[in-house]
Design an enzyme around this catalytic site. Sequence first.
Site, PDB file in Angstrom:
ATOM      1  N   LEU A   8      56.332  74.651  69.690  1.00 26.67           N
ATOM      2  CA  LEU A   8      54.961  74.215  69.413  1.00 26.67           C
ATOM      3  C   LEU A   8      54.953  72.833  68.782  1.00 26.67           C
ATOM      4  O   LEU A   8      55.540  72.624  67.720  1.00 26.67           O
ATOM      5  CB  LEU A   8      54.268  75.216  68.488  1.00 26.67           C
ATOM      6  CG  LEU A   8      54.301  76.674  68.955  1.00 26.67           C
ATOM      7  CD1 LEU A   8      53.502  77.556  67.994  1.00 26.67           C
ATOM      8  CD2 LEU A   8      53.773  76.807  70.377  1.00 26.67           C
ATOM      9  N   ALA A   9      54.291  71.907  69.448  1.00 28.30           N
ATOM     10  CA  ALA A   9      54.315  70.525  68.973  1.00 28.30           C
ATOM     11  C   ALA A   9      52.977  69.833  69.188  1.00 28.30           C
ATOM     12  O   ALA A   9      52.905  68.627  69.368  1.00 28.30           O
ATOM     13  CB  ALA A   9      55.419  69.755  69.695  1.00 28.30           C
ATOM     14  N   ARG A  15      48.755  65.809  57.682  1.00 25.05           N
ATOM     15  CA  ARG A  15      49.278  65.672  56.329  1.00 25.05           C
ATOM     16  C   ARG A  15      50.353  64.585  56.223  1.00 25.05           C
ATOM     17  O   ARG A  15      50.714  64.171  55.137  1.00 25.05           O
ATOM     18  CB  ARG A  15      49.826  67.031  55.847  1.00 25.05           C
ATOM     19  CG  ARG A  15      48.728  68.056  55.600  1.00 25.05           C
ATOM     20  CD  ARG A  15      49.285  69.466  55.403  1.00 25.05           C
ATOM     21  NE  ARG A  15      49.548  70.143  56.677  1.00 25.05           N
ATOM     22  CZ  ARG A  15      49.978  71.404  56.784  1.00 25.05           C
ATOM     23  NH1 ARG A  15      50.204  72.113  55.693  1.00 25.05           N
ATOM     24  NH2 ARG A  15      50.195  71.952  57.976  1.00 25.05           N
ATOM     25  N   TYR A 366      78.753  31.197  66.526  1.00 24.96           N
ATOM     26  CA  TYR A 366      77.877  31.986  67.391  1.00 24.96           C
ATOM     27  C   TYR A 366      78.519  32.054  68.765  1.00 24.96           C
ATOM     28  O   TYR A 366      78.722  31.027  69.420  1.00 24.96           O
ATOM     29  CB  TYR A 366      76.464  31.380  67.497  1.00 24.96           C
ATOM     30  CG  TYR A 366      75.686  32.095  68.582  1.00 24.96           C
ATOM     31  CD1 TYR A 366      75.346  33.442  68.411  1.00 24.96           C
ATOM     32  CD2 TYR A 366      75.341  31.469  69.780  1.00 24.96           C
ATOM     33  CE1 TYR A 366      74.680  34.142  69.407  1.00 24.96           C
ATOM     34  CE2 TYR A 366      74.673  32.169  70.787  1.00 24.96           C
ATOM     35  CZ  TYR A 366      74.354  33.500  70.593  1.00 24.96           C
ATOM     36  OH  TYR A 366      73.710  34.197  71.576  1.00 24.96           O
ATOM     37  N   ASN A 377      92.061  31.342  70.023  1.00 22.76           N
ATOM     38  CA  ASN A 377      91.671  30.987  68.664  1.00 22.76           C
ATOM     39  C   ASN A 377      90.371  30.198  68.710  1.00 22.76           C
ATOM     40  O   ASN A 377      90.315  29.136  69.311  1.00 22.76           O
ATOM     41  CB  ASN A 377      92.779  30.157  68.023  1.00 22.76           C
ATOM     42  CG  ASN A 377      92.630  30.157  66.515  1.00 22.76           C
ATOM     43  OD1 ASN A 377      91.517  29.985  66.007  1.00 22.76           O
ATOM     44  ND2 ASN A 377      93.717  30.352  65.807  1.00 22.76           N
ATOM     45  N   ASN A 386      74.327  29.011  74.911  1.00 23.76           N
ATOM     46  CA  ASN A 386      74.159  29.880  76.082  1.00 23.76           C
ATOM     47  C   ASN A 386      72.757  29.821  76.661  1.00 23.76           C
ATOM     48  O   ASN A 386      72.523  30.352  77.735  1.00 23.76           O
ATOM     49  CB  ASN A 386      74.499  31.336  75.702  1.00 23.76           C
ATOM     50  CG  ASN A 386      73.624  31.850  74.573  1.00 23.76           C
ATOM     51  OD1 ASN A 386      73.163  31.088  73.728  1.00 23.76           O
ATOM     52  ND2 ASN A 386      73.395  33.141  74.555  1.00 23.76           N
TER      53      ASN A 386
HETATM   54  C1  UD1 Z   1      52.895  77.800  60.203  1.00 25.09           C
HETATM   55  C2  UD1 Z   1      52.638  79.303  60.126  1.00 25.09           C
HETATM   56  C3  UD1 Z   1      53.127  79.820  58.783  1.00 25.09           C
HETATM   57  C4  UD1 Z   1      54.602  79.511  58.627  1.00 25.09           C
HETATM   58  C5  UD1 Z   1      54.878  78.014  58.817  1.00 25.09           C
HETATM   59  C6  UD1 Z   1      56.358  77.783  58.876  1.00 25.09           C
HETATM   60  C7  UD1 Z   1      50.633  79.790  61.469  1.00 25.09           C
HETATM   61  C8  UD1 Z   1      49.206  80.100  61.443  1.00 25.09           C
HETATM   62  N1  UD1 Z   1      51.234  79.558  60.272  1.00 25.09           N
HETATM   63  O1  UD1 Z   1      52.110  77.183  59.194  1.00 25.09           O
HETATM   64  O2  UD1 Z   1      52.928  81.220  58.687  1.00 25.09           O
HETATM   65  O3  UD1 Z   1      55.050  79.948  57.356  1.00 25.09           O
HETATM   66  O4  UD1 Z   1      54.294  77.543  60.037  1.00 25.09           O
HETATM   67  O5  UD1 Z   1      56.683  76.441  58.836  1.00 25.09           O
HETATM   68  O6  UD1 Z   1      51.225  79.763  62.513  1.00 25.09           O
HETATM   69  N2  UD1 Z   1      50.776  73.538  66.449  1.00 25.09           N
HETATM   70  C9  UD1 Z   1      50.353  73.482  67.757  1.00 25.09           C
HETATM   71  N3  UD1 Z   1      49.029  73.651  68.036  1.00 25.09           N
HETATM   72  C10 UD1 Z   1      48.113  73.934  67.087  1.00 25.09           C
HETATM   73  C11 UD1 Z   1      48.559  73.984  65.738  1.00 25.09           C
HETATM   74  C12 UD1 Z   1      49.894  73.801  65.454  1.00 25.09           C
HETATM   75  O7  UD1 Z   1      51.142  73.240  68.671  1.00 25.09           O
HETATM   76  O8  UD1 Z   1      46.945  74.074  67.417  1.00 25.09           O
HETATM   77  C13 UD1 Z   1      52.197  73.300  66.163  1.00 25.09           C
HETATM   78  C14 UD1 Z   1      52.440  72.137  65.202  1.00 25.09           C
HETATM   79  O9  UD1 Z   1      52.666  70.947  65.933  1.00 25.09           O
HETATM   80  C15 UD1 Z   1      53.663  72.587  64.428  1.00 25.09           C
HETATM   81  C16 UD1 Z   1      53.601  74.103  64.488  1.00 25.09           C
HETATM   82  O10 UD1 Z   1      52.698  74.446  65.512  1.00 25.09           O
HETATM   83  O11 UD1 Z   1      54.856  72.160  65.028  1.00 25.09           O
HETATM   84  C17 UD1 Z   1      53.139  74.709  63.165  1.00 25.09           C
HETATM   85  O12 UD1 Z   1      51.871  74.193  62.813  1.00 25.09           O
HETATM   86  P1  UD1 Z   1      51.510  73.797  61.338  1.00 25.09           P
HETATM   87  O13 UD1 Z   1      50.112  73.335  61.307  1.00 25.09           O
HETATM   88  O14 UD1 Z   1      52.544  72.937  60.765  1.00 25.09           O
HETATM   89  O15 UD1 Z   1      51.562  75.255  60.642  1.00 25.09           O
HETATM   90  P2  UD1 Z   1      51.830  75.598  59.126  1.00 25.09           P
HETATM   91  O16 UD1 Z   1      50.574  75.416  58.370  1.00 25.09           O
HETATM   92  O17 UD1 Z   1      53.012  74.904  58.631  1.00 25.09           O
HETATM   93 CA    CA Z   2      54.356  73.393  59.441  1.00 23.42          CA
END
Ligand code: UD1
Ligand code: CA
Length: 461
Positions: A8-9, A15, A366, A377, A386
């Site tokens: 998930l990214a 933040r 250089y 040398n 160059n």
């Molecule tokens: C999340 C978990 C939390 C856990 C923590 C661990 C949930 C609701 N919470 O919280 O329980 O302890 O990770 O680090 O899952 N992302 C998406 N799409 C979205 C939202 C997020 O792809 O709509 C991806 C973000 O890019 C990230 C990951 O999911 O890589 C986690 O999202 P983030 O918002 O960081 O969740 P946390 O609040 O850290």
């Molecule tokens: Ca997180």
Amino acid sequence: MKIAAVILAAGEGKRMKSPLPKVLHRVCGETMLGAVIAAARRVRPEKIVVVAGKHLERIREAVGTQGISFALQAEPLGTGHAVMAALPDLAGFRGDLLVMNGDTPLVRPETLRSLLQTHRRKKNDLTVLSFMAENPEAYGRVVRDRTGQAAAIVEEKDADAEQKKIAEVNSGVYVFGAAALSLLEAIPVNPLTKEYYLTDLVSLAGQQGLRADACCMGEEAEFMGVNTRQELIRAEGLMRKSIIAGLIAKGVGFIDPGAVYIDQQVSVGADTLVYPNVCLEGSTTIGPGTVIYPNVRIRDSRLGKKVIIRDSTVVEGSEISDAAVVGPFAHIRPGSAVGREARIGNFVELKKTVVGRGSKASHLSYLGDANIGKGVNIGAGTITCNYDGVKKHLTVIEDGVFIGSDSQLVAPVRIGKGAYVGAGSTITKDVPREALAVSRVAQQHISGWAKKRKQKQNRGN
Ligand code: UD1
Ligand code: CA
């Protein structure tokens, strides 16, 4: 049993307060997402799906496409919603789905392997990888029922006073079987954040009589999620320590390991000694028995055996062969190769330049776009000219040549084998083998000049 991985990214990473997508921030030289993908690859999934949002193209460019498919989550509506976005890419897949947050860069492949094993051994439908956190506020708490089974994951925002006391938290790494995945559609929207939480699958699974479990496997040092700059710095520190500990175990010496910065991909041979304030970056490999003195940065380069890199030297995209000595204060720019036992001294800059075995450029030069043979040398202050303002041109210096100090070699030009260039020459034409080339105004003496000058000055007073 087959495995696929979803990473998930697509979160906004607000933040971090950065225009760069959060998962592309680097920890010891590797993007967080790259590190998570690398760990996932090691469990040999038949497919890896990265879920990305509006930065999808940028993310694809940064992490490459080999063996990865990218799914678009157009709006970041939560981690549950994100996994749903990956499902079309997994059509036809039957097996265990490993789901990982893209912001947990320290997770180790061995841990993923044992999580998968536990999931199978216990015949779970859903297994959450949990850990004990010193400061659990940033994570979802694992709420267990009386029998000890995981009943729910509750985020800080939704937790009551009792739940806030729980130190066992969700790492953001999960394994799901097909039955658990079929509940994705049933995830309710969180009334507070309007997001669909993947973590709600734990309680949903319990309600449906499925086996959901949390498997507590260690400490924050491996599972920390990075949401802020502070956490990124912490993750970097933790990874740095583990990289250096690994190298020490292999026989690399450090004067002060706390003052050395080494990227994840770097390899260093045994009995190499690294002084403080050294950065070894990118895909650098360093052979055994090498010494790297203070304030040196080496990036994407290969160093052989018994090389010496003296103080305050920068080496980028180049190769330094066995027993060569470089620095102090040298700058080896990309595309250069310093041959065995060659010496590059202070204030010498190389760019796209090959220096043959045993050749020396010891001071103030250089050398750009040059092929320099063996046993050459290069006198102090030699410059290869160059660049004519439009194009770059090549300088060839054959074996055994001697270039006198303060010479300019105007490229394209070739200095034949064994030739000499007299100090202070500007060489614009090829020099034949074994010849002496001099191009400077012949020295003349005006006798009595100093005396006459004094007399003139005295008259003036
Ligand atoms: C999340 C978990 C939390 C856990 C923590 C661990 C949930 C609701 N919470 O919280 O329980 O302890 O990770 O680090 O899952 N992302 C998406 N799409 C979205 C939202 C997020 O792809 O709509 C991806 C973000 O890019 C990230 C990951 O999911 O890589 C986690 O999202 P983030 O918002 O960081 O969740 P946390 O609040 O850290
Ligand atoms: Ca997180």
